[in-house]
Design a protein around this motif. Sequence first.
Motif, PDB file in Angstrom:
ATOM      1  N   ILE A 129      37.500   2.562   9.182  1.00  0.00           N
ATOM      2  CA  ILE A 129      37.150   1.984   7.882  1.00  0.00           C
ATOM      3  C   ILE A 129      38.089   2.549   6.810  1.00  0.00           C
ATOM      4  CG2 ILE A 129      35.327   1.705   6.167  1.00  0.00           C
ATOM      5  CD1 ILE A 129      34.826   0.383   8.969  1.00  0.00           C
ATOM      6  N   GLU A 130      38.433   3.825   6.962  1.00  0.00           N
ATOM      7  CA  GLU A 130      39.392   4.491   6.086  1.00  0.00           C
ATOM      8  C   GLU A 130      40.248   5.397   6.958  1.00  0.00           C
ATOM      9  OE1 GLU A 130      36.675   7.986   4.205  1.00  0.00           O
ATOM     10  OE2 GLU A 130      36.101   5.958   3.596  1.00  0.00           O
ATOM     11  N   LYS A 131      41.226   6.070   6.379  1.00  0.00           N
ATOM     12  CA  LYS A 131      42.059   6.980   7.172  1.00  0.00           C
ATOM     13  C   LYS A 131      41.146   7.994   7.857  1.00  0.00           C
ATOM     14  CE  LYS A 131      46.260   9.715   7.026  1.00  0.00           C
ATOM     15  NZ  LYS A 131      46.702   9.138   8.296  1.00  0.00           N
ATOM     16  N   THR A 132      41.293   8.122   9.177  1.00  0.00           N
ATOM     17  CA  THR A 132      40.333   8.874   9.979  1.00  0.00           C
ATOM     18  C   THR A 132      41.043   9.827  10.932  1.00  0.00           C
ATOM     19  OG1 THR A 132      38.741   7.054   9.842  1.00  0.00           O
ATOM     20  CG2 THR A 132      38.452   8.594  11.660  1.00  0.00           C
ATOM     21  N   LEU A 133      40.446  11.013  11.111  1.00  0.00           N
ATOM     22  CA  LEU A 133      40.922  11.995  12.074  1.00  0.00           C
ATOM     23  C   LEU A 133      39.779  12.321  13.029  1.00  0.00           C
ATOM     24  CD1 LEU A 133      43.080  13.991  13.107  1.00  0.00           C
ATOM     25  CD2 LEU A 133      42.142  15.646  11.465  1.00  0.00           C
ATOM     26  N   VAL A 134      40.076  12.243  14.318  1.00  0.00           N
ATOM     27  CA  VAL A 134      39.084  12.451  15.373  1.00  0.00           C
ATOM     28  C   VAL A 134      39.638  13.469  16.364  1.00  0.00           C
ATOM     29  CG1 VAL A 134      38.097  11.288  17.395  1.00  0.00           C
ATOM     30  CG2 VAL A 134      38.072  10.150  15.181  1.00  0.00           C
ATOM     31  N   ILE A 135      38.764  14.298  16.929  1.00  0.00           N
ATOM     32  CA  ILE A 135      39.101  15.170  18.049  1.00  0.00           C
ATOM     33  C   ILE A 135      38.267  14.690  19.232  1.00  0.00           C
ATOM     34  CG2 ILE A 135      39.061  17.514  18.984  1.00  0.00           C
ATOM     35  CD1 ILE A 135      41.047  17.213  16.685  1.00  0.00           C
ATOM     36  N   GLU A 136      38.915  14.462  20.392  1.00  0.00           N
ATOM     37  CA  GLU A 136      38.202  13.990  21.568  1.00  0.00           C
ATOM     38  C   GLU A 136      38.637  14.750  22.813  1.00  0.00           C
ATOM     39  OE1 GLU A 136      36.883   9.500  21.185  1.00  0.00           O
ATOM     40  OE2 GLU A 136      39.078   9.661  21.274  1.00  0.00           O
ATOM     41  N   ALA A 137      37.713  14.845  23.768  1.00  0.00           N
ATOM     42  CA  ALA A 137      37.992  15.432  25.071  1.00  0.00           C
ATOM     43  C   ALA A 137      37.615  14.413  26.147  1.00  0.00           C
ATOM     44  CB  ALA A 137      37.206  16.718  25.259  1.00  0.00           C
ATOM     45  N   PHE A 138      38.416  14.404  27.208  1.00  0.00           N
ATOM     46  CA  PHE A 138      38.203  13.500  28.336  1.00  0.00           C
ATOM     47  C   PHE A 138      38.153  14.315  29.620  1.00  0.00           C
ATOM     48  CE2 PHE A 138      40.360  11.155  25.061  1.00  0.00           C
ATOM     49  CZ  PHE A 138      39.784   9.896  25.084  1.00  0.00           C
ATOM     50  N   SER A 139      37.204  13.960  30.497  1.00  0.00           N
ATOM     51  CA  SER A 139      37.119  14.587  31.804  1.00  0.00           C
ATOM     52  C   SER A 139      36.766  13.508  32.819  1.00  0.00           C
ATOM     53  CB  SER A 139      36.058  15.680  31.801  1.00  0.00           C
ATOM     54  OG  SER A 139      36.005  16.320  33.059  1.00  0.00           O
ATOM     55  N   PRO A 140      37.489  13.406  33.926  1.00  0.00           N
ATOM     56  CA  PRO A 140      38.651  14.195  34.288  1.00  0.00           C
ATOM     57  C   PRO A 140      39.813  13.951  33.330  1.00  0.00           C
ATOM     58  CG  PRO A 140      38.420  12.319  35.781  1.00  0.00           C
ATOM     59  CD  PRO A 140      37.222  12.323  34.883  1.00  0.00           C
ATOM     60  N   PRO A 141      40.906  14.713  33.466  1.00  0.00           N
ATOM     61  CA  PRO A 141      42.045  14.559  32.565  1.00  0.00           C
ATOM     62  C   PRO A 141      42.597  13.136  32.566  1.00  0.00           C
ATOM     63  CG  PRO A 141      42.320  16.490  33.957  1.00  0.00           C
ATOM     64  CD  PRO A 141      41.134  15.746  34.481  1.00  0.00           C
ATOM     65  N   ARG A 142      43.239  12.759  31.466  1.00  0.00           N
ATOM     66  CA  ARG A 142      43.841  11.431  31.320  1.00  0.00           C
ATOM     67  C   ARG A 142      45.191  11.397  32.026  1.00  0.00           C
ATOM     68  NH1 ARG A 142      41.371   7.469  27.860  1.00  0.00           N
ATOM     69  NH2 ARG A 142      43.101   6.296  28.751  1.00  0.00           N
ATOM     70  N   GLU A 143      45.172  11.127  33.310  1.00  0.00           N
ATOM     71  CA  GLU A 143      46.414  11.015  34.096  1.00  0.00           C
ATOM     72  C   GLU A 143      47.320   9.932  33.522  1.00  0.00           C
ATOM     73  OE1 GLU A 143      47.465  12.797  36.673  1.00  0.00           O
ATOM     74  OE2 GLU A 143      45.675  14.002  37.037  1.00  0.00           O
ATOM     75  N   ASP A 144      46.718   8.871  32.968  1.00  0.00           N
ATOM     76  CA  ASP A 144      47.497   7.751  32.428  1.00  0.00           C
ATOM     77  C   ASP A 144      48.246   8.133  31.161  1.00  0.00           C
ATOM     78  OD1 ASP A 144      44.909   7.940  31.264  1.00  0.00           O
ATOM     79  OD2 ASP A 144      44.979   5.865  30.601  1.00  0.00           O
ATOM     80  N   TRP A 145      47.951   9.277  30.571  1.00  0.00           N
ATOM     81  CA  TRP A 145      48.635   9.722  29.355  1.00  0.00           C
ATOM     82  C   TRP A 145      49.668  10.815  29.641  1.00  0.00           C
ATOM     83  CZ3 TRP A 145      44.099  10.123  25.306  1.00  0.00           C
ATOM     84  CH2 TRP A 145      43.640   8.840  25.020  1.00  0.00           C
ATOM     85  N   ARG A 146      49.857  11.148  30.915  1.00  0.00           N
ATOM     86  CA  ARG A 146      50.815  12.211  31.275  1.00  0.00           C
ATOM     87  C   ARG A 146      52.215  11.669  31.382  1.00  0.00           C
ATOM     88  NH1 ARG A 146      47.094  15.754  35.396  1.00  0.00           N
ATOM     89  NH2 ARG A 146      45.975  16.771  33.711  1.00  0.00           N
TER      90      ARG A 146
END
Length: 110
Positions: free
Chosen positions: A93-110
Motif C-alpha cells: 500500500i506504501e513503501k514497505t520493508l519485510v523480514i521473512e524466513a523460509f524453511s526448507p531453504p529457498r534452493e530456487d534463490w541460490r
Amino acid sequence: MGENPITRKGAARRLDRAPGVVVNIMTDGEQATLVEVDLEPGSVVAMHTHVHEQTGTLISGRMEFEIDGETHDLKPGDAWMIPSGVPHEARAIEKTLVIEAFSPPREDWR
C-alpha cells in the motif's frame, strides 16, 4: 562453519522478483533462508504457492496480504506464518520493508 556467518547491511545478494519488489538474501543455511524484502508502493507479489513454510514480520510501511483466500491489512509489528502449499499474494500500500524466513531453504534463490 566455512563461510562468513555475518551478512552486512547492503552486502546481501539481491534478487529483483517483480517490478518494485527486491529480495535481499541475508542468510542461507542448511535449514532456512532469511530475507529482507523491499516493496515499492503498488507493487505486487502475485498469487503463488511453494513447498516452503514462510514466516515474517512487517518492519515498516503497510501492505495487504492475501493468505488462503483471506485478505489481511498489515501494519508494522504484524507477523504471519504461511504453511507449505498455501496460496498467498502481497500488495504494498506504501513503501514497505519485510523480514521473512523460509524453511526448507529457498534452493530456487541460490
